[in-house]
Structures are given as structure tokens and as C-alpha cells.
Design a protein around this motif. Structure first.
Motif, PDB file in Angstrom:
ATOM      1  N   HIS A 359     -14.451   8.918 -12.417  1.00  6.13           N
ATOM      2  CA  HIS A 359     -13.008   8.907 -12.678  1.00  6.13           C
ATOM      3  C   HIS A 359     -12.306   9.926 -11.779  1.00  6.13           C
ATOM      4  N   ALA A 360     -12.868  11.123 -11.688  1.00  8.12           N
ATOM      5  CA  ALA A 360     -12.261  12.148 -10.844  1.00  8.12           C
ATOM      6  C   ALA A 360     -12.300  11.744  -9.372  1.00  8.12           C
ATOM      7  N   GLY A 361     -13.414  11.136  -8.952  1.00  9.56           N
ATOM      8  CA  GLY A 361     -13.523  10.688  -7.566  1.00  9.56           C
ATOM      9  C   GLY A 361     -12.559   9.579  -7.238  1.00  9.56           C
ATOM     10  N   ARG A 362     -12.381   8.654  -8.175  1.00 13.15           N
ATOM     11  CA  ARG A 362     -11.432   7.559  -7.970  1.00 13.15           C
ATOM     12  C   ARG A 362     -10.015   8.089  -7.821  1.00 13.15           C
ATOM     13  N   GLU A 363      -9.640   9.040  -8.678  1.00 10.33           N
ATOM     14  CA  GLU A 363      -8.291   9.593  -8.607  1.00 10.33           C
ATOM     15  C   GLU A 363      -8.068  10.348  -7.297  1.00 10.33           C
ATOM     16  N   ALA A 364      -9.117  11.029  -6.820  1.00  5.89           N
ATOM     17  CA  ALA A 364      -8.989  11.778  -5.575  1.00  5.89           C
ATOM     18  C   ALA A 364      -8.813  10.845  -4.379  1.00  5.89           C
ATOM     19  N   VAL A 365      -9.556   9.725  -4.362  1.00  3.82           N
ATOM     20  CA  VAL A 365      -9.389   8.750  -3.276  1.00  3.82           C
ATOM     21  C   VAL A 365      -7.989   8.146  -3.330  1.00  3.82           C
ATOM     22  N   SER A 366      -7.534   7.780  -4.522  1.00  4.12           N
ATOM     23  CA  SER A 366      -6.206   7.200  -4.677  1.00  4.12           C
ATOM     24  C   SER A 366      -5.124   8.154  -4.191  1.00  4.12           C
ATOM     25  N   ALA A 367      -5.245   9.426  -4.572  1.00  4.19           N
ATOM     26  CA  ALA A 367      -4.260  10.412  -4.155  1.00  4.19           C
ATOM     27  C   ALA A 367      -4.288  10.600  -2.639  1.00  4.19           C
ATOM     28  N   GLY A 368      -5.485  10.576  -2.057  1.00  2.92           N
ATOM     29  CA  GLY A 368      -5.596  10.761  -0.616  1.00  2.92           C
ATOM     30  C   GLY A 368      -5.031   9.613   0.186  1.00  2.92           C
ATOM     31  N   LEU A 369      -5.071   8.401  -0.375  1.00  4.43           N
ATOM     32  CA  LEU A 369      -4.543   7.228   0.322  1.00  4.43           C
ATOM     33  C   LEU A 369      -3.048   7.037   0.088  1.00  4.43           C
ATOM     34  N   ASP A 370      -2.514   7.702  -0.927  1.00  2.00           N
ATOM     35  CA  ASP A 370      -1.107   7.548  -1.272  1.00  2.00           C
ATOM     36  C   ASP A 370      -0.231   7.953  -0.094  1.00  2.00           C
ATOM     37  N   GLY A 371       0.639   7.064   0.290  1.00  2.00           N
ATOM     38  CA  GLY A 371       1.546   7.347   1.389  1.00  2.00           C
ATOM     39  C   GLY A 371       1.050   6.910   2.743  1.00  2.00           C
ATOM     40  N   PRO A 373       0.669   4.309   5.252  1.00  2.00           N
ATOM     41  CA  PRO A 373       1.279   2.987   5.400  1.00  2.00           C
ATOM     42  C   PRO A 373       0.258   1.909   5.732  1.00  2.00           C
ATOM     43  N   GLY A 374       0.342   0.791   5.011  1.00  2.00           N
ATOM     44  CA  GLY A 374      -0.497  -0.368   5.298  1.00  2.00           C
ATOM     45  C   GLY A 374      -1.776  -0.422   4.509  1.00  2.00           C
ATOM     46  N   LEU A 375      -2.232   0.706   3.936  1.00  2.00           N
ATOM     47  CA  LEU A 375      -3.493   0.725   3.204  1.00  2.00           C
ATOM     48  C   LEU A 375      -3.259   0.442   1.724  1.00  2.00           C
ATOM     49  N   HIS A 376      -4.183  -0.329   1.138  1.00  2.00           N
ATOM     50  CA  HIS A 376      -4.077  -0.667  -0.278  1.00  2.00           C
ATOM     51  C   HIS A 376      -5.415  -0.444  -0.963  1.00  2.00           C
ATOM     52  N   MET A 377      -5.412   0.384  -2.014  1.00  2.00           N
ATOM     53  CA  MET A 377      -6.621   0.600  -2.811  1.00  2.00           C
ATOM     54  C   MET A 377      -6.543  -0.271  -4.051  1.00  2.00           C
ATOM     55  N   GLU A 434     -12.651  17.901  -4.518  1.00  2.00           N
ATOM     56  CA  GLU A 434     -12.336  18.785  -3.397  1.00  2.00           C
ATOM     57  C   GLU A 434     -12.858  18.217  -2.081  1.00  2.00           C
ATOM     58  N   ARG A 435     -14.082  17.721  -2.105  1.00  2.00           N
ATOM     59  CA  ARG A 435     -14.662  17.137  -0.899  1.00  2.00           C
ATOM     60  C   ARG A 435     -13.940  15.852  -0.524  1.00  2.00           C
ATOM     61  N   THR A 436     -13.573  15.077  -1.532  1.00  2.00           N
ATOM     62  CA  THR A 436     -12.849  13.835  -1.277  1.00  2.00           C
ATOM     63  C   THR A 436     -11.489  14.115  -0.661  1.00  2.00           C
ATOM     64  N   ALA A 437     -10.789  15.132  -1.158  1.00  2.00           N
ATOM     65  CA  ALA A 437      -9.470  15.472  -0.618  1.00  2.00           C
ATOM     66  C   ALA A 437      -9.568  15.812   0.861  1.00  2.00           C
ATOM     67  N   GLU A 438     -10.592  16.554   1.248  1.00  2.00           N
ATOM     68  CA  GLU A 438     -10.781  16.898   2.650  1.00  2.00           C
ATOM     69  C   GLU A 438     -11.124  15.647   3.471  1.00  2.00           C
ATOM     70  N   ALA A 439     -11.956  14.762   2.900  1.00  2.00           N
ATOM     71  CA  ALA A 439     -12.302  13.524   3.597  1.00  2.00           C
ATOM     72  C   ALA A 439     -11.066  12.667   3.822  1.00  2.00           C
ATOM     73  N   MET A 440     -10.202  12.575   2.812  1.00  2.00           N
ATOM     74  CA  MET A 440      -8.996  11.774   2.944  1.00  2.00           C
ATOM     75  C   MET A 440      -8.024  12.382   3.955  1.00  2.00           C
ATOM     76  N   SER A 441      -8.008  13.698   4.058  1.00  2.00           N
ATOM     77  CA  SER A 441      -7.180  14.351   5.064  1.00  2.00           C
ATOM     78  C   SER A 441      -7.648  13.981   6.464  1.00  2.00           C
ATOM     79  N   ARG A 442      -8.958  13.934   6.650  1.00  4.28           N
ATOM     80  CA  ARG A 442      -9.503  13.569   7.961  1.00  4.28           C
ATOM     81  C   ARG A 442      -9.267  12.085   8.249  1.00  4.28           C
TER      82      ARG A 442
END
Length: 467
Positions: A359-371, A373-377, A434-442
Motif C-alpha cells: 500500500h505504501a509503495g503504491r501510494e509512493a509510485v502514484s505520488a511520483g507520477l502525479d503531474g 504529462p501523458g502518463l497514466h497509472m 523513500e526509495r520509490t520517491a527518489e526513483a520517481m524523481s529520476r
């Protein structure tokens, strides 16, 4: 008939590509592992004909690949896949700053240490035995059988074999019942290493589509009846990579159709326990026929380092599997089996931890993809990953661009037959927030590179690999 290279590239993906772009796409296919070292590529003339390009474009592409060491060319020997002499496939361990999204797996459950300590007396009691465990410890087979019973599927410990992981289980099954040259039905997309195993055992793969919205049941059953594949490999619960779950009424129909077609159903349940908020628990597909073979594993719910899985099958097949197993393996490590007994005795704690982490990982990926453009989770009620829609066929280019930002992510075609699904990207939901947030930033930085037209640095192309 299309060559294997064109099947992996997807002719539409390289339509109109320049020599440089074509060479980069071929290089990506090689580094993904979709073409193997030493495999022969089509001749320049044949590839030009297949792609409807000029021979000079293909020749230039092959020249570029040869210059970088990705193909070797011998007069009279054709063009074959190669890797640069200094090439070493990178992993996250090669660069501590890299984030590896090619492996969708969590770190170990907090209960693993205590379970290991509790298992030691059980292990010590086995010191007077040979130490070999061909079918598996009786108490572990009983614990696995109880998991099926709790899901309304009567199961005896005699119908269980303990294996060294789920992939080991699949290879044991294929070694026992496999027929080289026969057809195997798989979902499109699916777990890449399962396809590798089927290829290794000589099967010709026939795909049937599945997406985040589910299976095309009509197509699946039509293929079963018309093609009559020898085996069908399916992931009905939290399908990897889409996360879909096969409806109950469709399970019954698929089992009946496969029985009529003479097809062995191999059901992969390694993701079956990875529920976040699906809201219902389906009946195991094995409940719909004795011809169904089920594979399970501890790696996704406990730890990937525990190489322990199992097979559930009818007793006659269990006897055949046991007769074949000594030809390449004499059993599963006893320590892992003793630990698994302890872990399975406290499944509520184990599944609660898994649910919270996913659940925490899913929310982190969703937050990282938010904004972005063009990507849909899509909705992801469980499983290992989110099957993200990029909105355009950019998956391979994005995976290559991500390398320059220290991010290893497999493109959509790695999970397919024929180099399709370039619109899709598998993003694991198994890392810490935390690791997911950094991955989504990259990933965002790589996505920005593509949108602004920044080129992928040559060093990233030369070092790309999917593990």
C-alpha cells in the motif's frame, strides 16, 4: 514469416527509423536479453526487405553495432549478436547510487529473523538424517496444503513437492512433461523468465492478451481449442505485470476448455497473496480440475533470498516429478524449509506486513507520477507493480534515458512476445516510499529528457541491461 529480430523489434516501432535509431533499437533488444549472444541476425538484404527499408540503411545500422561490439560479422558466417569485450551487465550493486526497478521484490519480512531462530531446533533434529529432501519436509508440505484448504481447495501433503523457488518448479515441470516443438500459450504480457524457460525447453510460444482490465477470455479459449497447445502458463491472481485478477466464472471455463483441448494448465500463484484492497478472494484455479498444476513461492511474501517454492499436482504427476528431479537436483535446502514452516504458522502477521508495504509503495509510485504529462497509472489493487501507460510508444527510449539518471527499468516489450507494448512500463510498488520517491524523481528527469528532445548519452546505451 518474420525473423526473430523483427518480432522482438516490432516492425511498427522501427518504421521510418534512421540507421542510428535502428541500431539503438537493436542494441536495446540485445541488452534486454530478448536476443542472445551468438544468435544469428537476418542478413542485410533480408532485414531490409522485412522492414521495407533500403539496404544501405540496414548496412549502416549493422556497421554502428559492429563498431560498438554488439554484433560480429564473418564472411560467409553472417551477423551474430555479441557484447563488447569489456561489457559487464550493471546491477544496483555495481553502483550504490543506482536504483534497480527491474526486480519487483520487497526486502525481508520483519519476522524472518525470529522465524530463523525458532527454526534452528527443527533443523538440529534433522542432523541424524541424510539431509536430502526430495519431496520436502512433511510438516512443510502439510503447511502448504493447509494454505490451499483455507482457500476451499482440499489438498493432501502427498500432492505437494517443495522446490527451490517457483522458477525451479516451472523447470522441473517442463523437464518432466515438456515436448520440444510443441506450442505453449502465455499471456501477453507475462513474466519474462517464464518465457525464457519455455524457449529453453523448445516450446513455440502463442500469446493471448491481458491488460489492467483483464483477459480476453474469448480469445484465450479460442486459442486453446484451435491451437491445442501442450501447456498454458497463466498468472490469474494479481497478474505480473498488469495486476489483473481472473474472474471466478472465467476460471471454470478456462479449466474446462483446457481439459477438452488436452492442455496442461500451469498456474503461477507466486503473486496470489499480494492483496492490498482487492475486496474478494477467488477460488484457486486448481479447484476446477485435477489437470491443473499450481506453482507457489515464499519469495514475494517473505523474502527473495528464500529460494523456496512448491508444486501442487495430482499424485500421478507428483510421482513422475519425483522420478525426474534427481537428474538435476536432490531436494530443497533444509534450513529454508524449517524457516518456511515457522513463517507459514503465522500467515496473518506475514500478509499484514505485505499489505502495508505494498500500500505504501503504491501510494509512493502514484505520488511520483502525479503531474507527469501523458502518463497514466491504473488502479492497482495488489501485486508487484503498476503497469503504467506512457500515452505513446516510448518505453524503450525512456528505459534507455533513465540509465543516465541511475535508474534501471525494463521497457514494456521485455514482458512480451514480438516486441510490442511500447506504450507500457512496469514500475514496482515493492520499494520503500523513500526509495520509490527518489526513483520517481529520476524517472521524471528521464521523461523530461525525452520531452525536450535530449539525446540518450552513448554510455547509457552501451551499459543498458535488464536483469
Amino acid at each position: 514469416m518474420a525473423s526473430r529480430l523483427v518480432e522482438q523489434l516490432g516492425a511498427e516501432n522501427v518504421s521510418g527509423a534512421s540507421a542510428i535509431a535502428l541500431s539503438e533499437q537493436i542494441r536495446a533488444v540485445i541488452l534486454d536479453g530478448r536476443m542472445t549472444v551468438g544468435e544469428r541476425l537476418p542478413s542485410e538484404r533480408a532485414l531490409a526487405f522485412e522492414l521495407r527499408r533500403s539496404r544501405s540503411t540496414v548496412t549502416r545500422a549493422y556497421d554502428l553495432l559492429e563498431a560498438d561490439g554488439y554484433v560480429s560479422r564473418l564472411h560467409g558466417g553472417g551477423t551474430r549478436v555479441a557484447l563488447p569485450n569489456a561489457y559487464v551487465p550493471p546491477t544496483a550493486s555495481d553502483d550504490v547510487s543506482a536504483i534497480d526497478l527491474s526486480i519487483a521484490s520487497m526486502d525481508s519480512t520483519p519476522g524472518l529473523y525470529d522465524a530463523t531462530v525458532r527454526s534452528l531446533p527443527r533443523l538440529a533434529a534433522l542432523r541424524g538424517t541424510s539431509g536430502y529432501s526430495l519431496q520436502g519436509l512433511p510438516e512443510l508440505r502439510d503447511a502448504v496444503a493447509q494454505r490451499f484448504i483455507q482457500r476451499s481447495l482440499p489438498t493432501s501433503p502427498d500432492e505437494i513437492i517443495i522446490t527451490s523457488g517457483a522458477l525451479n518448479a516451472l523447470n522441473l515441470i517442463l523437464t518432466t512433461i515438456g515436448r520440444r516443438g510443441e506450442r505453449a500459450l502465455v499471456e501477453q504480457p507475462t513474466f519474462p523468465h517464464a518465457m525464457d524457460s519455455l524457449h529453453l525447453h523448445g516450446y513455440r510460444i502463442v500469446p493471448t492478451p491481458v491488460d489492467v482490465d483483464g483477459w480476453d477470455a474469448v480469445h484465450l479459449m479460442d486459442v486453446l481449442l484451435k491451437v491445442r497447445p501442450h501447456v498454458a502458463y497463466l498468472i490469474p491472481d494479481f497478474h505480473n505485470p498488469t495486476g489483473a485478477t481472473l474472474p471466478e466464472h472465467v476460471r471454470d471455463r478456462i479449466a474446462a476448455t483446457a481439459r477438452n483441448a488436452g492442455t496442461h494448465l500451469i498456474i503461477d500463484e507466486t503473486t496470489a497473496e499480494l492483496d492490498i484492497d482487492r475486496g474478494w478472494t477467488p477460488t484457486p484455479l486448481s479447484a476446477f480440475g485435477p489437470h491443473v498444476i499450481t506453482i507457489g513461492s515464499m519469495s514475494k511474501i517473505a523474502w527473495g533470498g528464500m529460494r523456496l517454492g512448491w508444486i501442487r499436482a495430482e499424485r500421478d504427476l507428483i510421482r513422475r516429478l519425483l522420478a525426474v528431479r534427481p537428474s538435476f537436483e536432490l531436494g530443497t535446502a533444509l534450513l529454508e524449509q524449517c524457516i518456511a514452516v515457522e513463517l507459514l504458522a503465522d500467515m496473518p502477521a506475514l500478509t499484514s506486513h505485505v499489505r502495508a508495504r505494498l500500500h505504501a509503495g503504491r501510494e509512493a509510485v502514484s505520488a511520483g507520477l502525479d503531474g507527469l504529462p501523458g502518463l497514466h497509472m491504473p488502479p492497482t489493487p495488489g501485486g508487484l507493480s503498476a503497469w503504467v501507460d506512457l500515452g505513446a510508444p516510448l518505453s524503450t527510449r525512456l528505459a534507455l534515458a533513465a540509465r543516465d539518471h541511475g535508474l534501471i527499468v525494463p521497457p514494456g516489450p521485455r514482458f512480451t512476445v514480438g516486441g510490442v507494448l511500447e506504450r507500457r512500463l512496469r514500475l514496482p510498488i515493492t520499494l520503500t516510499p523513500e526509495r520509490t520517491a527518489e526513483a520517481m524523481s529520476r524517472l521524471r528527469s528521464a521523461w523530461d529528457d525525452l520531452r525536450t528532445g535530449a539525446s540518450v548519452p552513448d554510455r547509457a546505451l552501451k551499459q543498458a541491461a535488464v536483469i
